[in-house]
Design an enzyme around this catalytic site. Structure first.
Site, short mmCIF file in Angstrom:
data_model
loop_
_atom_site.label_atom_id
_atom_site.label_comp_id
_atom_site.label_asym_id
_atom_site.label_seq_id
_atom_site.Cartn_x
_atom_site.Cartn_y
_atom_site.Cartn_z
N HIS A 143 41.00 41.06 37.93
CA HIS A 143 41.46 41.08 39.38
C HIS A 143 40.14 40.85 40.25
O HIS A 143 38.84 40.47 39.64
CB HIS A 143 41.89 42.37 39.74
CG HIS A 143 40.83 43.78 39.58
ND1 HIS A 143 39.88 43.87 40.51
CD2 HIS A 143 40.98 44.80 38.62
CE1 HIS A 143 39.33 44.96 40.08
NE2 HIS A 143 39.73 45.14 38.86
N CYS A 160 38.45 47.31 34.02
CA CYS A 160 39.19 46.10 34.33
C CYS A 160 38.13 44.92 34.20
O CYS A 160 36.72 45.22 34.11
CB CYS A 160 39.83 46.10 35.53
SG CYS A 160 41.52 47.07 35.40
#
Length: 311
Positions: A143, A160
């Protein structure tokens, strides 16, 4: 006399077909055949029969590279510095670590929270091998950065992979919504052609034993610590072997067609020589039929090939 001659011609022709199939199987189970087939292919990030986007992340170096693999050629299409979670492999929910292994991009979407930037891609953590190891957690994405303001911690994520929004948008256009993601802790991912050839040869030996109901040979490919993932359930090797012995005892004539193979080197913190193998399976027998993806996680140790996880 003509009828007998016709039958002899038919059986001679049929025997030639069987011989051709047997020779083909013999070729497919030989590493030399696969080395010749691989030729000049660049397999450092694996072997893929279909055109594939490959995303390689090195957590220690904080890098992300993306490649397009087609017909044995590997072309770099994107490179970017990134931030990731804490060092070490992910084992449980909340440990803030980015997992080490091989995953698929499962979706591309616009996050509801602008903290994650304009775009996100979800990954298939935990995969079958993770589940077999009883790893927990989820929601691992690639992301962006906050649309407004700054992150409190610019050095690490909550597990992430994140990077600059402008670069992320460009990356999203290049990748689309599908791709194989290889995440390593610090080691360089560099599969050898010899290992890829051995994996493919052993894989076809396993398929042949499966087709021929060769119980002992077939089960010999499975590691003692093997686990099969079936939905939310997990079968131990003992239970799996019991089921297979019962099925093989039926001695059914079955057709198992395997196609669209991919063999991806699987980074791991144990330093083992692991690979993820995925192919399309078309199985037909009197008692059962199946069409779908087969997923194996295998360990290669010299010339020994052991299946650790199957889905």
């Amino acid at each position: 006399m003509k009828k007998l001659l016709g039958l002899l011609i038919f059986y001679a022709f049929f025997s030639q077909i069987l011989l051709a199939e047997a020779l083909a199987d013999a070729n497919l189970t030989g590493a030399k055949y696969w080395l010749k087939k691989l030729g000049a292919a660049d397999v450092r990030y694996g072997y893929y029969e279909a055109k594939t986007k490959i995303i390689v992340v090195n957590k220690a170096q904080k890098t992300l590279q993306s490649f397009e693999y087609a017909g044995g050629a590997l072309k770099e299409i994107f490179s970017q510095s990134v931030i990731t979670g804490k060092s070490g492999d992910k084992f449980k929910e909340g440990d803030l670590k980015t997992p080490v292994g091989v995953y698929d991009v499962t979706d591309k979407f616009t996050p509801s929270d602008p903290f994650y930037g304009p775009l996100a891609m979800s990954l298939s953590y935990p995969n079958a091998h993770d589940k077999a190891a009883q790893k927990t957690g989820g929601g691992i994405w690639i992301h962006g950065l906050p649309m407004k303001g700054k992150r409190d911690d610019e050095v690490k994520t909550r597990g992430c992979v994140a990077f600059n929004n402008d670069a992320l948008v460009k990356f999203g256009k290049l990748i689309g919504s599908e791709g194989v993601v290889i995440i390593s802790e610090s080691q360089k991912v560099d599969a050898s052609k010899d290992d890829i050839a051995r994996v493919l040869a052993h894989l076809h030996e396993w398929l042949q034993a499966w087709r021929d109901n060769e119980t002992k040979i077939y089960l010999g490919f499975y590691a003692d610590e093997f686990v099969k993932i079936e939905g939310k359930n997990a079968l131990t090797r003992a239970k799996f072997a019991e089921n297979k012995k019962r099925i093989f005892a039926l001695n059914e004539k079955k057709s198992i067609k395997a196609s669209n193979f991919s063999v991806t080197p699987y980074p791991n913190v144990k330093g083992q020589n692991l690979f993820r193998v995925v192919f399309d399976e078309d199985y037909a027998a009197p008692s059962h039929e199946f069409k779908g993806k087969k997923e194996l996680y295998v360990r290669l140790d010299k010339d020994k090939f052991k299946i650790l996880t199957e889905k």
